[in-house]
Design a protein around this motif. Structure first.
Motif, short mmCIF file in Angstrom:
data_model
loop_
_atom_site.label_atom_id
_atom_site.label_comp_id
_atom_site.label_asym_id
_atom_site.label_seq_id
_atom_site.Cartn_x
_atom_site.Cartn_y
_atom_site.Cartn_z
N ASP A 249 3.68 3.15 13.76
CA ASP A 249 5.12 2.97 13.94
C ASP A 249 5.85 2.62 12.66
OD1 ASP A 249 5.84 3.62 16.49
OD2 ASP A 249 5.12 1.71 17.32
N LEU A 250 5.43 3.18 11.56
CA LEU A 250 6.03 2.82 10.27
C LEU A 250 7.02 3.86 9.76
CD1 LEU A 250 2.89 1.31 8.51
CD2 LEU A 250 4.83 0.09 9.51
N GLU A 251 7.13 4.96 10.47
CA GLU A 251 8.06 6.00 9.99
C GLU A 251 9.51 5.50 9.87
OE1 GLU A 251 8.32 9.46 12.49
OE2 GLU A 251 9.59 10.53 11.07
N PRO A 252 9.99 4.73 10.86
CA PRO A 252 11.42 4.37 10.82
C PRO A 252 11.84 3.62 9.55
CG PRO A 252 10.46 3.82 12.95
CD PRO A 252 9.33 4.23 12.06
N TYR A 253 10.91 2.90 8.93
CA TYR A 253 11.30 2.13 7.75
C TYR A 253 11.71 3.04 6.59
CZ TYR A 253 9.21 -1.71 10.29
OH TYR A 253 8.91 -2.64 11.23
N THR A 254 10.94 4.09 6.39
CA THR A 254 11.28 5.01 5.31
C THR A 254 12.64 5.63 5.55
OG1 THR A 254 8.95 5.49 4.99
CG2 THR A 254 10.51 7.05 4.04
N THR A 255 12.84 6.09 6.78
CA THR A 255 14.11 6.72 7.12
C THR A 255 15.26 5.73 6.90
OG1 THR A 255 12.81 7.73 8.86
CG2 THR A 255 15.16 8.18 8.88
N ALA A 256 15.06 4.49 7.37
CA ALA A 256 16.14 3.51 7.27
C ALA A 256 16.46 3.19 5.80
CB ALA A 256 15.75 2.23 8.01
N ALA B 159 -6.92 -11.64 7.64
CA ALA B 159 -6.19 -12.09 6.45
C ALA B 159 -5.56 -10.90 5.73
CB ALA B 159 -7.13 -12.83 5.51
N LEU B 160 -6.35 -9.86 5.54
CA LEU B 160 -5.83 -8.71 4.80
C LEU B 160 -4.78 -7.96 5.62
CD1 LEU B 160 -5.93 -6.97 2.31
CD2 LEU B 160 -7.89 -5.73 3.25
N ASP B 161 -5.10 -7.70 6.88
CA ASP B 161 -4.17 -6.97 7.73
C ASP B 161 -2.83 -7.71 7.86
OD1 ASP B 161 -3.25 -5.01 9.61
OD2 ASP B 161 -3.66 -6.46 11.19
N GLY B 162 -2.91 -9.02 7.97
CA GLY B 162 -1.70 -9.82 8.15
C GLY B 162 -0.79 -9.83 6.93
N HIS B 163 -1.33 -9.45 5.76
CA HIS B 163 -0.51 -9.50 4.55
C HIS B 163 -0.22 -8.14 3.95
CE1 HIS B 163 -1.82 -13.70 4.81
NE2 HIS B 163 -0.72 -13.97 4.12
N SER B 164 -0.61 -7.08 4.66
CA SER B 164 -0.47 -5.75 4.05
C SER B 164 0.74 -4.99 4.61
CB SER B 164 -1.73 -4.91 4.33
OG SER B 164 -2.83 -5.55 3.77
N TYR B 165 1.40 -4.28 3.73
CA TYR B 165 2.61 -3.54 4.10
C TYR B 165 2.61 -2.17 3.44
CZ TYR B 165 4.07 -8.28 5.16
OH TYR B 165 4.11 -9.55 5.66
N GLU B 166 3.17 -1.23 4.13
CA GLU B 166 3.40 0.08 3.52
C GLU B 166 4.58 -0.08 2.55
OE1 GLU B 166 5.18 4.07 3.14
OE2 GLU B 166 6.08 2.46 4.33
N ILE B 167 4.59 0.65 1.47
CA ILE B 167 5.59 0.43 0.42
C ILE B 167 7.03 0.49 0.94
CG2 ILE B 167 5.25 2.84 -0.37
CD1 ILE B 167 6.41 0.10 -2.70
N VAL C 168 0.84 -1.20 0.00
CA VAL C 168 0.00 0.00 0.00
C VAL C 168 0.88 1.24 0.00
CG1 VAL C 168 -1.85 1.20 1.24
CG2 VAL C 168 -1.72 -1.29 1.32
N ILE C 169 0.55 2.19 -0.85
CA ILE C 169 1.34 3.41 -0.93
C ILE C 169 0.80 4.48 0.03
CG2 ILE C 169 2.08 5.29 -2.45
CD1 ILE C 169 1.82 3.20 -4.76
N GLU C 170 -0.50 4.62 0.05
CA GLU C 170 -1.10 5.69 0.85
C GLU C 170 -1.27 5.24 2.31
OE1 GLU C 170 -1.86 8.87 0.33
OE2 GLU C 170 -2.65 8.92 2.36
N PRO C 171 -0.57 5.89 3.24
CA PRO C 171 -0.62 5.44 4.64
C PRO C 171 -2.03 5.45 5.23
CG PRO C 171 1.11 7.07 4.35
CD PRO C 171 0.36 7.02 3.07
N SER C 172 -2.87 6.42 4.82
CA SER C 172 -4.19 6.47 5.44
C SER C 172 -5.03 5.26 5.04
CB SER C 172 -4.90 7.77 5.09
OG SER C 172 -5.08 7.86 3.70
N ASP C 173 -4.72 4.68 3.88
CA ASP C 173 -5.44 3.47 3.47
C ASP C 173 -4.88 2.23 4.17
OD1 ASP C 173 -7.37 4.61 1.69
OD2 ASP C 173 -5.70 5.06 0.36
N LEU C 174 -3.57 2.21 4.34
CA LEU C 174 -3.00 1.10 5.11
C LEU C 174 -3.57 1.14 6.53
CD1 LEU C 174 -0.91 -1.24 5.07
CD2 LEU C 174 0.60 0.33 6.29
N ALA C 175 -3.70 2.34 7.08
CA ALA C 175 -4.27 2.47 8.42
C ALA C 175 -5.71 1.95 8.45
CB ALA C 175 -4.22 3.92 8.89
N MET C 176 -6.45 2.14 7.37
CA MET C 176 -7.80 1.55 7.29
C MET C 176 -7.70 0.03 7.43
SD MET C 176 -10.49 3.50 6.89
CE MET C 176 -11.81 2.64 6.04
N PHE C 177 -6.83 -0.57 6.60
CA PHE C 177 -6.70 -2.03 6.63
C PHE C 177 -6.36 -2.49 8.05
CE2 PHE C 177 -5.13 -2.58 1.91
CZ PHE C 177 -6.25 -1.89 1.47
#
Ligand code: SF4
Lengths: 736, 168
Positions: free
Chosen positions: A646-653, A601-609, A577-586
């Motif tokens: 808590d997904l901010e650190p991935y982008t930074t890393a 099922a959906l939540d367990g397989h979804s990731y922010e880009i 998922v690219i848009e964080p607000s949609d990932l947050a929905m999931f």
């Protein structure tokens, strides 16, 4: 809302931004930072929150039984308990007890809720607020603007001017210390003269009839000790089973509120107390040679207020509100609140994020409707709440009820564009934004013509008049070719056999119709890392209607998205998922909108880009397949909901791994928040909030950095307020 | 009681700017003397072989309370993690004495310093069920930020000092 009402609302907000905004901002920022620091010192913060939550769940579940228990305990101790149905009932009882005598009070929001001071004064009693902030408001005749620090909207200078005018001291008062000394002395005399001490209670224990009061000034202690009669006013939800249950709350409440590890005083009174009293009377001052009187025949009355709470307890959606310990974290962590304060972001009594629940429950939906739209659902409060209340959800539910409660006229223009599940009466502005998917589809089909028409003067002023879409905002420009169409024509470029992983890239409505560039970049970045990408034609996630309080529409969107993504999930593919607000929905809201199995099922397989790219790199993909950042200096603004997850650190890393030099913002929200910044009544507040972010990106260190942001809204806000053009971080990794 | 909570107690007190004076029962009077700014008021201390000097008024009038520079009371417990003292009692005047004087001197037995809130609430619950009507968990002096800046000393004391009886 009519155009006139919008204008009035915008004016009110503008006035508060000018007069109170600076004070509120400065003070809430201190509380907010304090809370982050102070809670970080706790090794078991999460466990304490769980414990606190569990105690409240249990207490509210067993409330009738606990009320009986506390009544028995207090009567055994020699006090009286009165359960008041509503404000009038409570005031009648309290007025009788006070019986025209002088009363001194410590701070209590519940006593504000029932407006007991007015009732007492009408009966001829003198009432003095001894909490210094409440004292300031009493003199200024103003309402609290914050549930913990009620005079947060007033600066020291304003308080000094007020005191100097009202009290005309020989030497004008100036410093905070002088003001404090003066108020202490002035109120000290009132305390000496008082016969009744009134307090609230943060908690009441059912087993022993103990009141816990969380304070710092010492005035509550004095109000109780100095007087012969103690009246405590508390919402019925304040009862917890036992003294031991107080421990997690005592550790959390000060930290969560003002950022103090603990306040100066946590008083545990098991009244009636036996401290020697001053006995009241009219003497006082240095010549007072009164002896202290024995405290052994103090009167004690606990007035437990129902006022709608027992009904909230029966309400599956509002019940959680009763767990609230009124710490104010949801106000302090809220970008809108930080900028405008509780005089806009509040109802008759309560303010901040949870106020919607309280106001709807105790004063009714009309009071909540006044300010409920100021919650944008950014979710920054969610992890801050010591009892883990889903505050945005309560705001959404109440918004939905407000929508449904109105039987407005259907606007033909909007009606045609809005194939939603909502009844007539939903505000046309809300329906427009809630049906963004349809709008985007049409806009894209008729682009670029639709963009020209939409941006043209006449269309903009019509939209502003009828729908409240502020004409100072640039509208999204729809792409003629959607991401889904582009990909269908192009096809995947990594063969199934050479693929490291297979993913379904979710084409959120913005990426699909407006910001297709970031979608294409995401495809190319994933393919560069040997991932086979597919883009199923899934529709809007439900975020847009949900944010307008259109829960039924959100649910039908959610179900459709699930149906479109389920085959990929069943085939073991990951959803990116690219848009964080949609990932947050999931991740968050789908739990309430979908069947449990589907949600999991959906939540367990979804990731922010960027989280996904991080995972690929950690698991053997080669960062050299991506372009080298070569030390490029980047300023990154993560997205509010992304940070809650808590997904901010991935982008930074990932960016650092790829050779970029990254610095980040730390504002709670960009202020745009989906449709919020487009609404003409909120445009100025939205920009005011956005300026805080802009300030952080125009410092000496950041002014020349490339700006990246994850959320569509953040990009729009930054684009409008900065001269540099911001982009999604994935575009920095795109080789072309 | 092991030395550990005491060391933590000391550093927690230090963080909130509260002085700690360590002494023993037989040296109590001389340890207290320099802390007593006149006029001083007090509530009787419950520790064996420890008592307040005559200069400390234990039955003050309202005027004497208001004028007091120092107020001495016992504290039922100390909480190491937070640097808090728990002021218990009632009829003997612990509450007004610890509230009205400019400086509150809290006397506490080393064996009553508890490690954390968990341990404290277990003890407090027991005490309350046993009839202790009042317990104030007091951490540092009274304070307010309501007047536009943080001020130490609001309605209560401006300063707090803790006297630790190491052999009690
Ligand atoms: S809802 Fe949670 S964060 Fe907000 S005031 Fe209540 S307890 Fe605090």
């Amino acid at each position: 809302m009519s155009a006139d009402n919008r204008r009035r609302k915008a004016e009110h907000i503008r006035h508060l931004l000018d007069t109170e905004g600076d004070s509120v901002h400065e003070n809430t920022r201190v509380f907010n930072e304090g809370r982050y620091e102070s809670t970080a010192d706790l090794d078991d913060y999460e466990a304490l929150k769980d414990e606190a939550r569990a105690i409240k769940e249990d207490a509210i579940e067993r409330l009738p039984e606990l009320v009986d228990e506390v009544t028995e305990a207090i009567e055994d101790n020699g006090g009286t308990v009165y359960v008041a149905d509503d404000a009038a009932d409570a005031n009648r009882y309290i007025t009788e007890v006070v019986d025209g005598r002088n009363a001194v009070k410590s701070k209590s929001m519940t006593s504000e809720e029932i407006e007991v001071n007015d009732a007492l004064e009408a009966s001829g009693a003198n009432v003095w607020e001894t909490d210094l902030a409440e004292f300031v408001l009493q003199i200024a005749d103003e309402a609290p603007s914050h549930i913990v620090a009620p005079a947060i909207h007033k600066s020291r200078e304003e308080i000094a001017a007020l005191f100097n005018e009202v009290f005309e001291p020989e030497e004008p008062l100036e410093t905070a210390e002088e003001l404090t000394r003066f108020a202490r002395e002035y109120l000290g005399e009132k305390i000496l003269d008082a016969e009744v001490g009134m307090t609230g209670a943060n908690f009441v224990t059912a087993d022993t009839g103990t009141l816990a009061l969380v304070t710092s000034e010492g005035n509550a202690r004095k109000c109780v000790q100095a007087t012969d009669t103690h009246v405590a006013v508390a919402g019925v939800e304040k009862v917890v089973p036992s003294v031991e249950d107080l421990q997690p709350f005592v550790e959390l409440i000060g930290r969560s509120g003002t950022g103090q590890d603990i306040t100066s005083y946590v008083s545990l009174f098991t009244p009636p107390g036996d401290s020697p009293t001053f006995g009241g009377g009219d003497e006082g001052g240095p010549g007072d040679d009164r002896e202290l009187g024995p405290g052994d025949d103090r009167d004690f009355h606990l007035v437990l207020i129902d006022n709608g709470r027992m009904e909230m307890r029966e309400d599956d959606q509002l019940r959680e509100t009763l767990y609230c310990i009124r710490c104010s974290a949801c106000a302090n962590s809220c970008a809108n609140f930080q900028h405008v304060g509780g005089h806009a972001f509040g109802g008759e009594t309560y303010s901040g994020g949870i106020a919607t629940g309280w106001e709807a429950g105790v004063h009714g939906e009309d009071s909540a409707a006044e300010f409920n739209d100021l919650c944008t659902g950014c979710s920054r409060c969610v992890n801050q709440c010591p009892v883990k209340i889903d505050i945005p959800w309560i705001n959404t539910v109440v918004r939905d009820r407000i929508n449904r409660g109105k039987d407005g006229d259907l606007d033909f223009l909007v009606e045609g564009l809005t194939p939603d599940e909502e009844p007539g009466g939903v505000d046309p502005q809300k329906r427009l934004f809630g049906n963004f998917d349809t709008l985007a589809k049409l806009g894209s089909a008729f682009a670029p013509l639709s963009n020209w028409v939409a941006q043209a003067g006449p269309a903009r002023s019509l939209m502003e008049r009828t729908l409240g879409v502020d004409s100072r905002r640039e509208l999204p420009r729809f792409e003629r070719e959607s991401l889904v169409d582009w990909f269908e024509a192009r096809g995947p470029r990594v063969g199934p056999d050479e693929a490291r992983r297979r993913v379904a890239l979710y084409p959120d409505a913005y990426t699909n119709y407006v910001r297709t560039e970031r979608g294409k970049a995401a495809v190319r970045v994933l393919e560069a890392l040997d991932v086979r990408v597919d883009i199923p034609a899934a529709g809007e996630s439900g975020r847009a209607p949900l944010s307008q309080g259109m829960v039924a529409t959100a649910q039908s969107n959610a179900e459709a998205v699930y149906d479109a993504l389920a085959p990929a999930v069943a085939a073991g593919r990951d959803v990116v998922v690219i848009e964080p607000s949609d990932l947050a929905m999931f991740n968050r809201e789908y739990e309430r909108l979908l069947e449990e199995d589907s949600y999991e099922a959906l939540d367990g397989h979804s990731y922010e880009i960027m989280e996904y790219v991080y995972g690929l790199l950690e698991n053997g993909a080669d960062v050299d397949a991506l372009p080298d950042g070569d030390g490029e200096r980047v300023a990154y603004h993560s997205h509010c909901q992304q940070r809650t997850l808590d997904l901010e650190p991935y982008t930074t890393a990932v960016l650092e791994d790829a050779g970029f030099d990254v610095t980040t913002s730390d504002v709670e929200c960009c202020g745009m928040a989906g449709s919020f910044g487009y609404k003409s009544e909120y445009y100025e507040l939205s920009v005011d909030v956005g300026e805080s972010l802009v300030d952080q990106f125009t410092t000496d260190d950041t002014a020349d950095r490339t700006v990246v942001a994850s959320g569509t809204s953040c990009l729009e806000q930054l684009d409008a307020l900065l001269t540099r053009r911001p982009a999604h971080p994935v575009r920095l990794l795109d080789g072309r | 009681m092991s030395a550990e909570p005491i060391a933590t107690f000391e550093s927690s007190l230090d963080e909130i700017d509260v002085d700690l004076v360590r002494t023993t029962a037989d040296r109590f009077e001389s340890a207290l003397a320099p802390l007593l700014d006149a006029p001083a008021v007090g509530a009787p201390l419950p520790f064996e072989n420890v008592s307040l000097p005559d200069a400390v008024e234990t039955d003050p009038t309202v005027a004497e309370l208001e004028a007091a520079a120092t107020g001495v009371t016992a504290a039922g417990y100390g909480i190491a993690d937070y640097g808090s003292v728990v002021i218990q009692g009632g009829a003997d005047g612990e509450e007004p004495v610890s509230l009205y004087a400019d400086e509150h001197v809290a006397v506490i037995a080393a064996s009553d310093v508890l490690p954390d809130m968990d341990a404290t609430f277990d003890r407090l619950a027991e005490d309350i069920r046993g009839g202790t009507g009042q317990a104030i968990v007091a951490t540092g002096p009274s304070a307010t930020a309501d007047m536009g800046a943080l001020v130490k000393g609001a309605h209560g004391p401006i300063d707090v000092t803790v006297v630790l009886l190491e052999d009690a």
